[in-house]
Design a protein around this motif. Structure first.
Motif, mmCIF file in Angstrom:
data_model
loop_
_atom_site.group_PDB
_atom_site.id
_atom_site.type_symbol
_atom_site.label_atom_id
_atom_site.label_comp_id
_atom_site.label_asym_id
_atom_site.label_seq_id
_atom_site.Cartn_x
_atom_site.Cartn_y
_atom_site.Cartn_z
ATOM 1 N N ALA A 378 0.829 -1.204 0.000
ATOM 2 C CA ALA A 378 0.000 0.000 0.000
ATOM 3 C C ALA A 378 0.871 1.266 0.000
ATOM 4 O O ALA A 378 0.628 2.213 -0.756
ATOM 5 C CB ALA A 378 -0.929 0.003 1.210
ATOM 6 N N MET A 379 1.878 1.251 0.824
ATOM 7 C CA MET A 379 2.738 2.438 0.934
ATOM 8 C C MET A 379 3.547 2.638 -0.343
ATOM 9 O O MET A 379 3.792 3.779 -0.783
ATOM 10 C CB MET A 379 3.663 2.294 2.129
ATOM 11 C CG MET A 379 4.235 3.592 2.637
ATOM 12 S SD MET A 379 4.928 3.388 4.286
ATOM 13 C CE MET A 379 5.339 5.097 4.651
ATOM 14 N N THR A 380 3.959 1.530 -0.972
ATOM 15 C CA THR A 380 4.682 1.627 -2.253
ATOM 16 C C THR A 380 3.781 2.193 -3.326
ATOM 17 O O THR A 380 4.204 3.071 -4.123
ATOM 18 C CB THR A 380 5.203 0.237 -2.670
ATOM 19 O OG1 THR A 380 6.082 -0.267 -1.671
ATOM 20 C CG2 THR A 380 5.958 0.331 -3.992
ATOM 21 N N MET A 381 2.536 1.730 -3.373
ATOM 22 C CA MET A 381 1.594 2.247 -4.369
ATOM 23 C C MET A 381 1.337 3.732 -4.176
ATOM 24 O O MET A 381 1.233 4.485 -5.145
ATOM 25 C CB MET A 381 0.285 1.463 -4.320
ATOM 26 C CG MET A 381 0.383 0.070 -4.915
ATOM 27 S SD MET A 381 -1.231 -0.680 -5.250
ATOM 28 C CE MET A 381 -1.845 -0.904 -3.586
ATOM 29 N N VAL A 382 1.224 4.158 -2.919
ATOM 30 C CA VAL A 382 1.013 5.587 -2.655
ATOM 31 C C VAL A 382 2.172 6.413 -3.196
ATOM 32 O O VAL A 382 1.992 7.410 -3.903
ATOM 33 C CB VAL A 382 0.837 5.825 -1.144
ATOM 34 C CG1 VAL A 382 0.972 7.326 -0.821
ATOM 35 C CG2 VAL A 382 -0.521 5.319 -0.681
#
Length: 387
Positions: A378-382
Motif C-alpha cells: 500500500a505504501m509503495t503504491m502511494v
C-alpha cells in the motif's frame, strides 16, 4: 486487525485524511478478512483440502474468477477482462491519463498445490486498495489490480499466458507474492532486484541397448546411459559458471524421447554459455557412447529481468518507514512480472512462508507476514501514485 503506521507528511504531501502525521485510525489491515478470503478462495478446488487444484478455464477456475471480480466490485473498482482472461480492477486517479500503478498476481493453481502462492498477490493487493480507500487517500495515478491468466502451465503447457495480450499497456508495476525459500527469522520482507529466466532444451539420444543379459557391454549403445551422463554434465557446467545464481535441473528423464534440462540465471550471457557447453557435451557423449544425437532443441530461452530502481526505492522506503527488516534478493522462480518488465518498470515484494514451501499443500504465510506485505504494498503504491 493490524494497525498501520501511516504516511509521513513529507511523502508526497499525504499525511492522512486531516493531515495528521500518523494517519487516520481507519488505516489498518483487515487480517481476519484477508485470511477468510484466502480460505474461501481455496474452497474452489478440484482436489480435497488442504491441497488446491485450479486448472485454467475449469469450473473451479471460473468460480475463482467470479469470486475475485465480486471483491473488486465490493470495493468499488472498475472491472474489465480482456480476450485472454486477464482481469483488471481499476481505481481511477485524479490524473487518469498517466500510466497506472498496477499490482497483482494469479489464482490458478497446479494440481495438489497450496492456497497462498499467487493468491496473496491478488487478495493482498485488493486489501491494500481497500485500506487506502478506508484511509481517505486519493491517488494521482490510477491504481490497478491485475489477476493474470494462467501463470501456471496447467492447461496449455505455457507459463504466464496472460502476458501475451499485455503489449500496449503502460504501468508502474508491482507484483506481490510469497517467498519460496527460507531466510533468517529476522527478515520480514524481500525486495526483489532481479528475476532469473530459464532456458529449456529437449535432447534426444537414439541407441541400441538390446537384451539385458544377452548383449555384452562392448556391443551396447545405451541411450539411457548417454542421457544420464548428460545430466551429470549439466551439473558440471552449471557449477563451472562461477555464480551461485546459475541453476540447472533435469526436469524429465525418459527413455523415450530423452531428457529435458532447464538452466536459469539472472545473467543471460552466462546462462546461454552454459547451454552452449551442454550442447557440446551432448555431441561428445553421443560419440563416446556410440549413440545418435537425433535432437537438441531449445524450447524457450527467455531473457532475465531486472527490477526498476524507482520501484525498489519505493519499496525500501516503505519497509524503512514501517520499521521492517528487509532483504534485497533474487527471484529464481518464473513470474508474470518477468515478462511485464519488458513493457513497464517492475518490482516484486516477497514475504516469508513456512519452510520455504511453494506449490505444496503445506505452504503457509502467517497473518503477521501477510499484514506486512499489504502495508508495504500500500505504501509503495502511494509513493508511486503520487510521482
Amino acid at each position: 486487525m493490524e494497525e498501520f503506521a501511516g504516511f509521513p507528511a513529507s511523502d508526497g504531501g499525504y499525511g492522512g485524511r486531516d493531515g495528521d502525521r500518523d494517519g487516520p485510525s481507519s488505516f489498518y489491515v483487515d487480517s481476519d478478512g484477508l485470511q477468510r478470503q484466502i480460505d474461501e478462495l481455496a474452497s474452489f478446488s478440484d482436489s480435497p483440502a488442504p491441497s488446491v487444484t485450479r486448472v485454467l478455464y475449469s469450473d473451479k477456475d471460473v468460480q475463482a474468477r467470479r469470486y475475485i471480480k465480486g471483491i473488486m466490485n465490493q470495493i468499488g473498482l472498475v472491472i474489465c477482462e480482456d480476450a485472454i482472461g486477464n482481469i483488471f480492477g481499476r481505481w481511477e486517479g485524479s490524473e487518469a491519463g498517466l500510466g497506472a500503478v498496477a499490482t497483482g498476481s494469479h489464482v490458478d493453481a497446479i494440481p495438489f498445490s497450496g492456497k497462498y502462492d499467487g493468491v496473496v498477490g491478488v487478495l493482498g493487493a485488493l486489501e491494500a486498495i481497500s485500506m487506502l480507500k478506508r484511509s481517505g487517500f486519493q491517488p494521482k495515478r490510477s491504481l490497478e489490480v491485475i489477476m493474470f491468466t494462467s501463470e501456471e502451465p496447467t492447461r496449455f503447457g505455457i507459463s504466464c499466458l496472460g502476458r501475451l495480450s499485455l503489449t500496449d499497456h503502460k504501468f508502474k508495476l508491482i507484483i506481490s507474492n510469497v517467498i519460496n525459500s527460507v531466510w533468517s527469522n529476522c527478515i520480514q520482507i524481500g525486495i526483489v532486484t532481479a528475476i532469473a529466466a530459464p532456458a529449456s532444451i529437449k535432447v534426444e539420444f537414439e541407441g541400441n541397448g538390446g537384451h539385458a543379459g544377452a548383449v555384452l557391454m562392448p556391443a551396447r549403445n545405451d541411450a539411457g546411459l548417454a542421457a544420464a551422463e548428460l545430466a551429470l554434465a549439466i551439473e558440471k557446467h552449471v557449477l563451472e559458471s562461477g555464480s551461485i545464481d546459475t541453476v540447472g535441473t533435469v526436469g524429465i528423464l525418459q527413455l523415450h524421447p530423452g531428457g529435458i534440462p532447464n538452466v536459469r540465471d539472472i545473467d543471460e550471457k552466462r546462462r546461454n554459455n552454459v547451454i552452449d557447453k551442454v550442447h557440446q557435451s551432448a555431441i561428445d557423449i553421443s560419440k563416446n557412447c556410440g549413440v545418435v544425437l537425433s535432437e537438441f532443441k531449445i524450447i524457450n530461452q527467455d531473457p532475465p529481468a531486472l527490477s526498476d530502481k524507482s520501484v525498489i526505492t519505493a519499496m525500501e522506503f516503505a519497509a524503512k518507514q514501517l520499521n521492517l527488516e528487509y532483504k534485497l534478493m533474487i527471484s529464481r522462480a518464473y513470474h508474470d512480472s518477468l515478462f511485464m518488465a519488458r513493457i513497464s518498470p517492475m518490482g516484486m515484494i516477497f514475504i516469508p512462508c513456512y519452510k520455504g514451501y511453494s506449490h505444496k499443500p503445506e505452504e503457509y504465510a502467517s497473518p503477521e507476514d501477510l499484514a506486512n506485505d499489504v502495508k508495504v504494498l500500500a505504501m509503495t503504491m502511494v509513493r508511486l501514485s503520487l510521482q
